[in-house]
Design a protein around this motif. Sequence first.
Motif, PDB file in Angstrom:
ATOM      1  N   LEU A  19      25.351  54.266 -64.453  1.00 61.36           N
ATOM      2  CA  LEU A  19      24.497  53.185 -64.921  1.00 61.36           C
ATOM      3  C   LEU A  19      23.302  53.732 -65.698  1.00 61.36           C
ATOM      4  CD1 LEU A  19      24.416  50.992 -61.678  1.00 61.36           C
ATOM      5  CD2 LEU A  19      25.900  50.714 -63.684  1.00 61.36           C
ATOM      6  N   GLN A  61      20.604  57.975 -67.943  1.00 61.36           N
ATOM      7  CA  GLN A  61      21.871  57.446 -67.416  1.00 61.36           C
ATOM      8  C   GLN A  61      22.208  58.225 -66.149  1.00 61.36           C
ATOM      9  OE1 GLN A  61      25.213  57.791 -70.117  1.00 61.36           O
ATOM     10  NE2 GLN A  61      25.991  55.787 -69.535  1.00 61.36           N
ATOM     11  N   TYR A  64      24.512  57.262 -60.667  1.00 63.09           N
ATOM     12  CA  TYR A  64      25.841  57.602 -60.154  1.00 63.09           C
ATOM     13  C   TYR A  64      25.675  58.399 -58.869  1.00 63.09           C
ATOM     14  CZ  TYR A  64      24.687  62.016 -62.473  1.00 63.09           C
ATOM     15  OH  TYR A  64      24.046  63.161 -62.881  1.00 63.09           O
TER      16      TYR A  64
END
Length: 628
Positions: A19, A61, A64
């Motif tokens: 994400l 990002q 995770y």
Amino acid sequence: MTSTLRTDLLRIDGTPDPLGGTLPILHGLPDRVGAGAGVDEEMRRNLAYGVPGTLLPYTRQGGYDRVRSERRLPCVVLENETLTATFLPSLGGRLWSLVHRPDGRELLHRNPILQPANLALRDAWLAGGVEWNLGTTGHWPLTCEPLHAARVSAPDGTPVLRMYAFERLRRLVLRMDTWLPAGSPVLYVHVAVHNPAPTATPVYWWSNIAVPESRDVRVLGPADHAFHCDYVSDLRRVPFPDTDGADRSYPGRARRAADYFLDVPAGERPWIAALDATGTGLVQTSTARLRGRKMFCWGTGTGGRHWQEWLSGPDSAYLEIQAGLARTQLEHMPLPGGATWSWTEAYGLLAVDPDTVHGSWDTARKAAGEALDLLAPPPDLETAHALADRFGEPEEVLAEGDGWAALEIEAGALPALPGLPFGSSAAAQEPWRQLLRTGSLPVCDPPAEPVTGAHWRLLLEESAADWHALYQLGLLRLAAGEPESAHDAFARSVAAQASPWALRSLAFLAPDRQEAADLMVEAHRLRPGLRELTIETLEALKRAERPAQALALIGELTPADRAHGRIRLAEAEAAHASGDDDRVRRLLREGIQVDTMREGELSLDALWLAVHPGTPVPAHYDFRMADG
């Protein structure tokens, strides 16, 4: 059998897609290695050119973990009599698998797991296959993002997979056409990078090819020197493969992680191959534009083996052979305004007499080059390169990318390019569409995803009045290389209404560590539940040498946040700085797993050695790339 293209599902053990975060990446690239012996003037210019001061407009990002289950990923498969190529448009267009059909051999490192790790510019990165990298030094911002994909056709009806994207850091348009003609022993990949701006833009490209590693795999290429980077000393030109008393063309025998950029002489056909004990393996070649070639290995030390397992699980060792525009990955080159640079790559199985492959370097590379000329004759590659200009228009949409190109087209900053249907913008772009329609950017909390570009800045320079618009104006000024005026916009944003976003940005620009820590603590007070902000605040307190305050902040967190690996590491570091090594040893004994451990980060092994002096670092805490 004729050439075919089909969609399918890849079943694999993996985590959910990583994400994106809320916080934009304000920093640029870290300090580079120096230019040492043998670095010529051209390379020195390229090393100094185009280094970005910020990675805006991208956000991190890092969303995770390492909890995996069966995934079913959409993929596109090209196939002919000789090869089966599987692409993942949803993960940067990666070529995940290339199978030689006559013997069923996988030519790439086909990772048995899908496990993100913190190796890319934005954090999340995957090992395996062939990764395409555009933008700036590092694994590109779209490596774990979806690309647009469509089916097109060659003039003879051969199906072609087209993948394309708008890379927002450099504002470049990427188009990749891949195809397998009937009877062809190689996969063709045609790459075109277009600069729509009227002025030159720094460009970077590397195709990163992961292949299986063993002690008997030898990397061959048309060079007898290389530029060597070992992560601790200056980049220098060295003899290759015999360097520092060892044959470096066998990466599976290297103790330490290292990069060797082959110094391919001008006029030589560029190629690189990784051939095993039988004299067979993957070969990659290209037209002349793609000049650079590189070999990377993790090394056989404890840290290198740990990284391999961290990325691919046990018994899945790999090395990388790579191809790029410049001679090294530390360089950028100027792509003129309005220009398009293109080249065509070819991938296939090369077979050479094994005794020759593992004999003298000169004999081995000559034999491999001759075998390559038979496998993929240079005239055939040039014909394939010219053919790509004659491919038809998209016939079927196979995958949807993001909506940023569509937004830029709507704004008039990016021309609609033939053969690249970018679709329409989506929810992420809606605040900016409202700015285009009404002249006013709506207030969003969390803020709208950032944009860059003079056209957006002009709109906000004329209209920004509330905290959100002023914050976005500050980001635009920072991206333009104007930190002083960016600071003014962020300060005005805080004056209008204090927000964690503008306070964090002021902390980034703060002249000293104490002021930065104060601003980050205030930002965290406004959003104590935002984990990525918590982590950054703890890092700021560490830099300011305020461990007691860091421990107090951690004590106020939720149990879920306190259990997060990066926060447990921060707790242990702060405890050590406070003199409470018993607490550190307890945390290490209980376990600290940092899912976002950065490539080259030494925090866990340094912490272990600090509280267990003279004791070997356990393998699960050892991420050192230069050990032994």
